[in-house]
Design an enzyme around this catalytic site. Sequence first.
Site, mmCIF file in Angstrom:
data_model
loop_
_atom_site.group_PDB
_atom_site.id
_atom_site.type_symbol
_atom_site.label_atom_id
_atom_site.label_comp_id
_atom_site.label_asym_id
_atom_site.label_seq_id
_atom_site.Cartn_x
_atom_site.Cartn_y
_atom_site.Cartn_z
ATOM 1 N N TYR A 146 3.637 6.844 9.993
ATOM 2 C CA TYR A 146 2.822 5.672 9.647
ATOM 3 C C TYR A 146 3.679 4.558 9.033
ATOM 4 C CZ TYR A 146 -1.417 3.108 8.459
ATOM 5 O OH TYR A 146 -2.414 2.152 8.397
ATOM 6 N N HIS A 195 0.852 -1.195 0.000
ATOM 7 C CA HIS A 195 0.000 0.000 0.000
ATOM 8 C C HIS A 195 0.887 1.244 0.000
ATOM 9 C CE1 HIS A 195 -4.204 -1.512 1.305
ATOM 10 N NE2 HIS A 195 -3.583 -2.426 0.595
ATOM 11 N N PRO A 241 -5.049 0.993 18.450
ATOM 12 C CA PRO A 241 -4.658 0.445 17.136
ATOM 13 C C PRO A 241 -4.787 1.437 15.969
ATOM 14 C CG PRO A 241 -6.690 -0.568 17.922
ATOM 15 C CD PRO A 241 -6.170 0.262 19.032
ATOM 16 N N TYR A 289 -9.511 5.716 6.823
ATOM 17 C CA TYR A 289 -9.686 6.120 8.225
ATOM 18 C C TYR A 289 -10.742 7.222 8.243
ATOM 19 C CZ TYR A 289 -5.362 3.721 9.625
ATOM 20 O OH TYR A 289 -4.391 2.777 9.890
ATOM 21 N N LYS A 335 0.361 0.583 15.194
ATOM 22 C CA LYS A 335 1.706 0.576 15.766
ATOM 23 C C LYS A 335 1.959 -0.564 16.748
ATOM 24 C CE LYS A 335 3.214 3.854 13.439
ATOM 25 N NZ LYS A 335 3.345 3.068 12.240
HETATM 26 P P1 FAS Z 1 0.681 -10.964 22.192
HETATM 27 O O1 FAS Z 1 -0.319 -10.555 23.237
HETATM 28 O O2 FAS Z 1 0.272 -11.067 20.779
HETATM 29 O O3 FAS Z 1 1.297 -12.411 22.578
HETATM 30 C C1 FAS Z 1 1.596 -12.724 23.923
HETATM 31 C C2 FAS Z 1 1.518 -14.238 24.056
HETATM 32 O O4 FAS Z 1 1.927 -14.589 25.386
HETATM 33 C C3 FAS Z 1 0.098 -14.755 23.871
HETATM 34 O O5 FAS Z 1 0.078 -15.799 22.931
HETATM 35 C C4 FAS Z 1 -0.303 -15.233 25.269
HETATM 36 O O6 FAS Z 1 -1.142 -16.367 25.233
HETATM 37 C C5 FAS Z 1 1.054 -15.577 25.884
HETATM 38 N N1 FAS Z 1 1.078 -15.493 27.354
HETATM 39 C C6 FAS Z 1 0.491 -14.573 28.138
HETATM 40 N N2 FAS Z 1 0.759 -14.835 29.433
HETATM 41 C C7 FAS Z 1 1.540 -15.967 29.458
HETATM 42 C C8 FAS Z 1 2.130 -16.737 30.487
HETATM 43 N N3 FAS Z 1 1.979 -16.414 31.776
HETATM 44 N N4 FAS Z 1 2.851 -17.829 30.155
HETATM 45 C C9 FAS Z 1 3.024 -18.162 28.839
HETATM 46 N N5 FAS Z 1 2.483 -17.475 27.813
HETATM 47 C C10 FAS Z 1 1.749 -16.392 28.127
HETATM 48 N N6 FAS Z 1 -2.084 -3.943 16.687
HETATM 49 C C11 FAS Z 1 -2.138 -3.337 15.497
HETATM 50 O O7 FAS Z 1 -1.104 -2.867 15.018
HETATM 51 N N7 FAS Z 1 -3.338 -3.238 14.820
HETATM 52 C C12 FAS Z 1 -4.506 -3.780 15.324
HETATM 53 O O8 FAS Z 1 -5.563 -3.683 14.708
HETATM 54 C C13 FAS Z 1 -4.478 -4.438 16.562
HETATM 55 N N8 FAS Z 1 -5.615 -4.991 17.093
HETATM 56 C C14 FAS Z 1 -5.555 -5.592 18.336
HETATM 57 C C15 FAS Z 1 -6.698 -6.165 18.946
HETATM 58 C C16 FAS Z 1 -6.627 -6.760 20.212
HETATM 59 C C17 FAS Z 1 -7.864 -7.356 20.850
HETATM 60 C C18 FAS Z 1 -5.404 -6.775 20.905
HETATM 61 C C19 FAS Z 1 -5.312 -7.384 22.294
HETATM 62 C C20 FAS Z 1 -4.269 -6.228 20.321
HETATM 63 C C21 FAS Z 1 -4.338 -5.642 19.035
HETATM 64 N N9 FAS Z 1 -3.206 -5.090 18.412
HETATM 65 C C22 FAS Z 1 -3.236 -4.483 17.210
HETATM 66 C C23 FAS Z 1 -1.945 -5.144 19.043
HETATM 67 C C24 FAS Z 1 -1.377 -6.523 18.777
HETATM 68 O O9 FAS Z 1 -1.247 -6.729 17.401
HETATM 69 C C25 FAS Z 1 -0.098 -6.585 19.540
HETATM 70 O O10 FAS Z 1 0.686 -5.427 19.361
HETATM 71 C C26 FAS Z 1 0.719 -7.812 19.197
HETATM 72 O O11 FAS Z 1 -0.096 -8.935 19.364
HETATM 73 C C27 FAS Z 1 1.929 -7.819 20.120
HETATM 74 O O12 FAS Z 1 2.491 -9.059 20.043
HETATM 75 P P2 FAS Z 1 3.133 -9.729 21.341
HETATM 76 O O13 FAS Z 1 4.001 -8.717 22.034
HETATM 77 O O14 FAS Z 1 3.705 -11.003 20.870
HETATM 78 O O15 FAS Z 1 1.920 -9.970 22.354
HETATM 79 C C1 PHB Z 2 -6.357 -3.941 10.509
HETATM 80 O O1 PHB Z 2 -6.392 -4.208 9.295
HETATM 81 O O2 PHB Z 2 -6.712 -4.763 11.387
HETATM 82 C C2 PHB Z 2 -5.897 -2.579 10.942
HETATM 83 C C3 PHB Z 2 -5.310 -1.743 10.008
HETATM 84 C C4 PHB Z 2 -4.878 -0.485 10.414
HETATM 85 C C5 PHB Z 2 -5.065 -0.090 11.720
HETATM 86 C C6 PHB Z 2 -5.657 -0.943 12.664
HETATM 87 C C7 PHB Z 2 -6.086 -2.198 12.261
HETATM 88 O O3 PHB Z 2 -4.671 1.155 12.112
#
Ligand code: FAS
Ligand code: PHB
Length: 389
Positions: A384, A72, A292, A200, A296
């Site tokens: 971005y 993109h 989100p 957006y 980032k």
């Molecule tokens: P994660 O949370 O992905 O992974 C952590 C892992 O550790 C999990 O698998 C968990 O099960 C495990 N864990 C936890 N406690 C533990 C323990 N005690 N023992 C062993 N394992 C354990 N980011 C974006 O950029 N765009 C988005 O649209 C977006 N949407 C999101 C929606 C939601 C609901 C959430 C919660 C986050 C979102 N994020 C988004 C942010 C997301 O993408 C995170 O930045 C990304 O998952 C970060 O990755 P990790 O640091 O690996 O953490």
């Molecule tokens: C997504 O595609 O899930 C998405 C893209 C951009 C954002 C947040 C979520 O800023």
Amino acid sequence: MKTQVAIIGAGPSGLLLSQLLHRRGIDSVVLERKTKDYVLGRIRAGVLERGLVALMEEAGCADRMHAEGHVHDGTMVSFGDTMFRVDFAGLTGTPVIVYGQTELTRDLYAAREKAGGKIEYQVEDVTIHGADTDAPAVSYTVDGAARRIECDFVAGCDGFHGVSRKTIPETVRREYEKVYPFGWLGVLSETPPVHHELIYANSPRGFALCSMRNENLSRYYIQCPLTDAPGDWSDDDFWAELKRRIPADMADKLVTGPSIEKSIAPLRSFVTEPMRWGRLFLCGDAAHIVPPTGAKGLNTAASDIHYLYNGLRAFYEDGSAQGIDSYSEKALKRIWKAERFSWWFSSLLHRYPEQTAFDLKMQIAELEFLRDNSAAQQAMAENYVGLPY
Ligand code: FAS
Ligand code: PHB
């Protein structure tokens, strides 16, 4: 069991670190409390910065991302029926890649499994011992059986609700948090995206985002009250509300269909300092959270992994502790810039309960300035696509 680096969490942070270390012959064990399918079932991020793309290439895990990801060169921003484009490639020379976090995580799992990487699933009672000594260890149970890993370092990649951050004494930790008074209701649908780039949208009814995963898998979000639950929203209600929040010509084009996933994510800005305590290093959501809006979350986890991986590499290959000693300071410098951008972009696009008529005028003035001013668009584009590591 002994290893060089014990990694807690098999999300994108933990898996990327394990794979990068493996490529340099550094041994790790990854502990995950859920199953692999559960981790892959979480629908999250969708946009990859140039830095994360480069890390996936360095990890040897970029083939499918390049084959199936979508480059993109820009994004659309709308307010009311006005819509304008911010040209990332034209302004920074760099695009982003739209490729779901689920697929990126799947690629990392495949690489770790192919390399015979050690990942323990459904672990419980994970406890970090002696992080402030030169001989840390991690104990845990699997199916009730007690296990213990002696290691040189512990990487806390266990997300916001993990154990790592809480292992750092409260007397050492400083936490900064802003909780937003709304959430994002997200829907995944097997429908063609409404536009070939993201939209957006700021609307009087609240924020909306039109995103995608591929040419027949779309991801849409609308701002919703924190009191809502996914079950409160029928598919028809969701589509009708989304159409009210995007420009009319886009609403007319929108192809709707049954949701195959529907969830609500709360929004918060959060940072914990420091990100290191002795031989324990926090990475990704374990240390920081962003709304989100700026895409980032995953991308800032990636820059943490870049800094920690290179610090551990220097320790093992050159006997230098400089990289691990500067990890927290270096990671936090970039994290706070990502926090600012995510907060700014969220402030620009969402409706806030306490907003006054003057506040709304400021929001529209800022959107019109972003539409009309190339320096403003340059600043947004540079944030971005990802600030330098
Ligand atoms: P994660 O949370 O992905 O992974 C952590 C892992 O550790 C999990 O698998 C968990 O099960 C495990 N864990 C936890 N406690 C533990 C323990 N005690 N023992 C062993 N394992 C354990 N980011 C974006 O950029 N765009 C988005 O649209 C977006 N949407 C999101 C929606 C939601 C609901 C959430 C919660 C986050 C979102 N994020 C988004 C942010 C997301 O993408 C995170 O930045 C990304 O998952 C970060 O990755 P990790 O640091 O690996 O953490
Ligand atoms: C997504 O595609 O899930 C998405 C893209 C951009 C954002 C947040 C979520 O800023």
